[in-house]
Design an enzyme around this catalytic site. Structure first.
Site, PDB file in Angstrom:
ATOM      1  CG  HIS A 104     -12.296  18.468 -36.315  1.00  0.00           C
ATOM      2  ND1 HIS A 104     -10.954  18.202 -36.458  1.00  0.00           N
ATOM      3  CD2 HIS A 104     -12.925  17.386 -36.861  1.00  0.00           C
ATOM      4  CE1 HIS A 104     -10.788  17.030 -37.048  1.00  0.00           C
ATOM      5  NE2 HIS A 104     -11.950  16.510 -37.289  1.00  0.00           N
ATOM      6  CD  GLU A 109     -11.883  15.852 -33.860  1.00  0.00           C
ATOM      7  OE1 GLU A 109     -13.094  15.695 -34.172  1.00  0.00           O
ATOM      8  OE2 GLU A 109     -10.967  15.187 -34.344  1.00  0.00           O
TER       9      GLU A 109
END
Ligand code: TA6
Length: 274
Positions: free
Chosen positions: A144, A247
């Site tokens: 992420h 991400e």
């Protein structure tokens, strides 16, 4: 070594930092310029995720898919991982997370995760997922990645034109017909079936960042915007304007399906162009 003790990483032209907590790379700067974003208000608390850097998302992305109150984005980023490397290479760190009674209570599968990070002109991060049980399992994973930009209002993400995405902020599934993703407000898009390298055009800092990947078929682009950012107690005031998440993962239709003993590795390379 305590999981919340920082591990300094360095090369001649770059520096970084990581924690065994969450298997989390928190900082990466090249030639003195920050590439990753780390919130000035992040917590460094057992059981809580660090806000920024490269959180490791496993075994589900987003809210608890079974709506049982389990933590959003899974449990991996909240756990203390074991350091695998011997600390002899200042540019490299590796961590491992395996199942235990607490994880089995949340997700009834035996697994092994290995996270590696290597500093160079770019930051290379890999995530290996292994099924250590006797039954197949499916899981979602993501790195992420939070990137620093000078001003989100002057930033754009290239590389996703022609890909399909689910819009978490405004609803619906769409085909992205635009050459870039821009940020007039909150943006929260999960693209699936895409393996492209994304470029972040950071006009305010006059640079382009790239996020290249392998072993990943999903890309998420996120900025909370002002209103949602105000709800994050672990995000410094106004800092939403200086971050964008690009991400890399395997989410939804791209989820991993691993037979007993099988493993999968995703790798990303993050850095500035030129
Ligand atoms: O990746 C985008 C997203 O799923 C957003 O919806 C937002 O929830 C963000 O992740 C941050 O989630 P977190 O649990 O770290 O606050």
């Amino acid at each position: 070594m305590p999981a919340l003790e920082p591990i300094a990483l360095r090369t001649v032209a770059s520096e970084g930092e990581a924690y065994a907590h969450g298997g989390h790379v928190t900082r990466f700067a090249a030639h003195g310029q920050p590439i990753l974003f780390l919130s000035s208000a992040t917590k460094f608390t057992p059981g809580e995720p660090i806000r920024g850097g490269v959180p490791v998302i496993f075994p589900w992305f987003g809210d608890d898919p079974e709506r049982r109150g389990r933590p959003a984005h899974g449990f991996a980023r909240r756990r203390a991982w074991r350091r695998l490397d011997g600390g002899t290479d200042p540019a490299y760190v590796a961590f491992e997370l395996t199942d235990d009674l607490q994880t089995l209570a949340l997700w009834p599968h035996r697994f092994g995760l290995v996270l590696t990070a290597r500093l160079g002109s770019k930051l290379e991060v890999s995530l290996r997922v292994e099924n250590r049980g006797r039954e197949p399992f499916s899981c979602e994973t993501a790195l992420h990645t939070y990137l620093t930009v000078g001003d989100i209002g002057q930033a754009a993400v290239e590389g996703l034109q022609g890909a399909r995405f689910t819009d978490k902020a405004f609803g619906g599934d769409h085909l992205d017909r635009e050459p870039t993703v821009t940020f007039p407000g909150e943006v929260d898009r999960t693209y699936t079936g895409t393996t492209t390298t994304c470029r972040v055009i950071d006009r305010a800092l006059r640079r382009t960042l790239t996020v290249a990947k392998e072993g990943s078929h999903s890309t998420v682009v996120w900025n909370p915007g002002a209103a949602k950012a105000a709800r994050f107690r672990d995000l410094g005031a106004g800092e939403w304007q200086r971050l964008v998440c690009v991400e890399s993962g395997n989410i939804g239709p791209d989820a991993l399906h691993l037979a007993p003993g099988a493993s999968h590795t995703m790798r990303v390379w993050v850095g500035a162009d030129g």
